[in-house]
Design an enzyme around this catalytic site. Structure first.
Site, PDB file in Angstrom:
ATOM      1  N   ASP A  69       0.859  -1.179   0.000  1.00  0.00           N
ATOM      2  CA  ASP A  69       0.000   0.000   0.000  1.00  0.00           C
ATOM      3  C   ASP A  69       0.901   1.237   0.000  1.00  0.00           C
ATOM      4  OD1 ASP A  69      -2.315   1.413   0.047  1.00  0.00           O
ATOM      5  OD2 ASP A  69      -2.800   1.032   2.138  1.00  0.00           O
ATOM      6  N   ARG A  91     -15.894   3.655   1.122  1.00  0.00           N
ATOM      7  CA  ARG A  91     -15.503   3.764   2.527  1.00  0.00           C
ATOM      8  C   ARG A  91     -16.387   4.783   3.247  1.00  0.00           C
ATOM      9  NH1 ARG A  91      -9.805   4.820   2.913  1.00  0.00           N
ATOM     10  NH2 ARG A  91      -9.556   2.571   3.147  1.00  0.00           N
TER      11      ARG A  91
HETATM   12  P1  ADP Z   1      -8.630   1.962  -0.640  1.00  0.00           P
HETATM   13  O1  ADP Z   1      -7.654   0.851  -0.422  1.00  0.00           O
HETATM   14  O2  ADP Z   1      -8.774   2.348  -2.078  1.00  0.00           O
HETATM   15  O3  ADP Z   1      -8.377   3.159   0.230  1.00  0.00           O
HETATM   16  P2  ADP Z   1     -10.542   0.072   0.446  1.00  0.00           P
HETATM   17  O4  ADP Z   1     -10.350  -1.076  -0.475  1.00  0.00           O
HETATM   18  O5  ADP Z   1      -9.929  -0.042   1.803  1.00  0.00           O
HETATM   19  O6  ADP Z   1     -10.087   1.444  -0.239  1.00  0.00           O
HETATM   20  O7  ADP Z   1     -12.123   0.319   0.569  1.00  0.00           O
HETATM   21  C1  ADP Z   1     -12.717   0.860   1.719  1.00  0.00           C
HETATM   22  C2  ADP Z   1     -13.949   0.074   2.103  1.00  0.00           C
HETATM   23  O8  ADP Z   1     -14.937   0.263   1.118  1.00  0.00           O
HETATM   24  C3  ADP Z   1     -13.723  -1.441   2.167  1.00  0.00           C
HETATM   25  O9  ADP Z   1     -13.489  -1.873   3.475  1.00  0.00           O
HETATM   26  C4  ADP Z   1     -15.001  -2.031   1.652  1.00  0.00           C
HETATM   27  O10 ADP Z   1     -15.871  -2.342   2.729  1.00  0.00           O
HETATM   28  C5  ADP Z   1     -15.613  -0.945   0.823  1.00  0.00           C
HETATM   29  N1  ADP Z   1     -15.488  -1.202  -0.620  1.00  0.00           N
HETATM   30  C6  ADP Z   1     -14.502  -0.779  -1.436  1.00  0.00           C
HETATM   31  N2  ADP Z   1     -14.725  -1.166  -2.700  1.00  0.00           N
HETATM   32  C7  ADP Z   1     -15.885  -1.841  -2.705  1.00  0.00           C
HETATM   33  C8  ADP Z   1     -16.663  -2.481  -3.728  1.00  0.00           C
HETATM   34  N3  ADP Z   1     -16.262  -2.471  -5.025  1.00  0.00           N
HETATM   35  N4  ADP Z   1     -17.818  -3.075  -3.372  1.00  0.00           N
HETATM   36  C9  ADP Z   1     -18.222  -3.058  -2.084  1.00  0.00           C
HETATM   37  N5  ADP Z   1     -17.544  -2.475  -1.081  1.00  0.00           N
HETATM   38  C10 ADP Z   1     -16.382  -1.869  -1.378  1.00  0.00           C
END
Ligand code: ADP
Length: 332
Positions: free
Chosen positions: A109, A217
């Site tokens: 990350d 999120r």
């Molecule tokens: P990033 O890594 O881009 O900051 P995350 O993958 O941690 O974002 O996403 C944050 C939260 O949003 C996750 O914990 C999840 O619950 C939700 N989320 C993200 N993408 C999706 C998706 N495509 N469908 C459903 N929930 C999602």
């Protein structure tokens, strides 16, 4: 940190593992990205080869980590998680590389935060599954070549522009995650309300979705907040009235902007006369970091056409004046 920039009750907190999709089929939205990754994963499984290295970029909370955790599950391989900010020297990366099982995934990350030395150490690892380790010092120093088990690197960054070209070019698959549509976010609210065991009607789900800056999120955090509010104030049931009152209490406006977003717009309007203004100057006035603005605040404001970027800096649009209830200058 300015006083106004304290975390709101719906700011990112400990991610609720119950809400994070476990496999790519559970993910909502990002259909084109999903389809391309699915083909690559499928081919890797059929050929018994490691998946090519994958880079995700996009604003926080759009699903980079979710993809990175779902992909290895779908591949049936193990996952190791590291953060670019914590890998200060090649030796910090070494255990991850030597522990990587055949075909497994290493997720880094904030990969744009890797120091140059670590980045360069990774090139042969990515290209030929091999690393060069220097043993000893000075005259007696020698380089040992070590083979690694073939693995897949998944990197996540808020902006690909932050990555050096040689690193970026070593990713076979590069995907940009964009904001989610209203129907997609509504679907996420409805599905997660079920997981959280709370009743919600479609109107209320749409309301929460509409107020969540296109970001899963944020939608999850706001859903949890509305649910708490409903439990405390309204016998547990989320109605439109309950959702509206709860969101209003967070300072979320009808466009879904939070107080932080509005302070950005108001500063640009009052202090900088609508712009153009450099992002450094805006950050300085708001007493916050430039990165916070460029990575977390601006993407949605640009996407909503409230702000535009010009060669001379950020400028408010006519829409922004309207949203702030102010009169736009002539000609805008
Ligand atoms: P990033 O890594 O881009 O900051 P995350 O993958 O941690 O974002 O996403 C944050 C939260 O949003 C996750 O914990 C999840 O619950 C939700 N989320 C993200 N993408 C999706 C998706 N495509 N469908 C459903 N929930 C999602």
């Amino acid at each position: 940190e300015g006083a106004g920039w304290n975390r709101a009750p719906d700011a990112p907190r400990e991610e609720d593992p119950a809400l994070r999709p476990k496999s790519m089929v559970e993910m909502i939205g990002q259909r084109q990205v999903y389809e391309r990754i699915k083909i690559a994963v499928d081919a890797a499984i059929k050929r018994s080869e490691p998946l090519g290295h994958v880079l995700f970029d996009g604003p926080p909370g759009l699903g980079k980590t979710t993809f990175a955790t779902c992909i290895p599950r779908d591949l049936g391989v193990t996952l190791q998680i590291a953060s670019g900010a914590a890998l200060a020297a090649p030796k910090d990366l070494l255990p991850y590389l030597t522990n990587a099982e055949e075909g497994s995934v290493l997720f880094i990350d904030e990969i744009h935060r890797l120091p140059k030395a670590v980045e360069e150490f990774m090139y042969p690892a990515m290209e030929d599954y091999r690393i060069d380790i220097t043993l000893g010092e000075g005259m007696s120093a020698r380089t040992v070549n070590m083979n690694l088990r073939p693995f897949t690197l998944i990197g996540a960054t808020t902006r690909t522009g932050l990555l050096s070209a040689p690193l970026r070019d070593r990713f076979a698959i590069r995907e940009h995650l964009d904001f989610y549509s209203l129907p997609e976010l509504t679907q996420i609210v409805e599905r997660n309300a079920e997981k959280l065991n709370v009743a919600i009607d479609q109107e209320s789900a749409e309301k929460i979705a509409h107020c969540s800056r296109g970001t899963p999120r944020i939608v999850n955090n706001r859903l949890r907040w509305v649910r708490d509010y409903a439990t405390s104030r309204a016998a547990g049931e989320i109605t439109l009235r309950v959702a509206e009152d709860a969101l209003q209490m967070l300072g979320v406006d009808p466009r879904g902007l939070d107080p932080q977003d509005r302070r950005y717009l108001e500063t640009l309007m009052r202090v900088f006369k609508g712009g153009p203004a450099g992002v450094e100057a805006i950050a300085h006035t708001l007493n916050t970091a430039v990165d916070t603005l460029t990575d977390e605040v601006e993407p949605f404001l640009l996407r909503s056409e409230l702000v535009v970027r010009t060669p001379r800096g950020r400028k408010l649009t006519h829409l922004a004046y309207e949203h702030l209830g102010a009169v736009a200058p002539d000609g805008l």
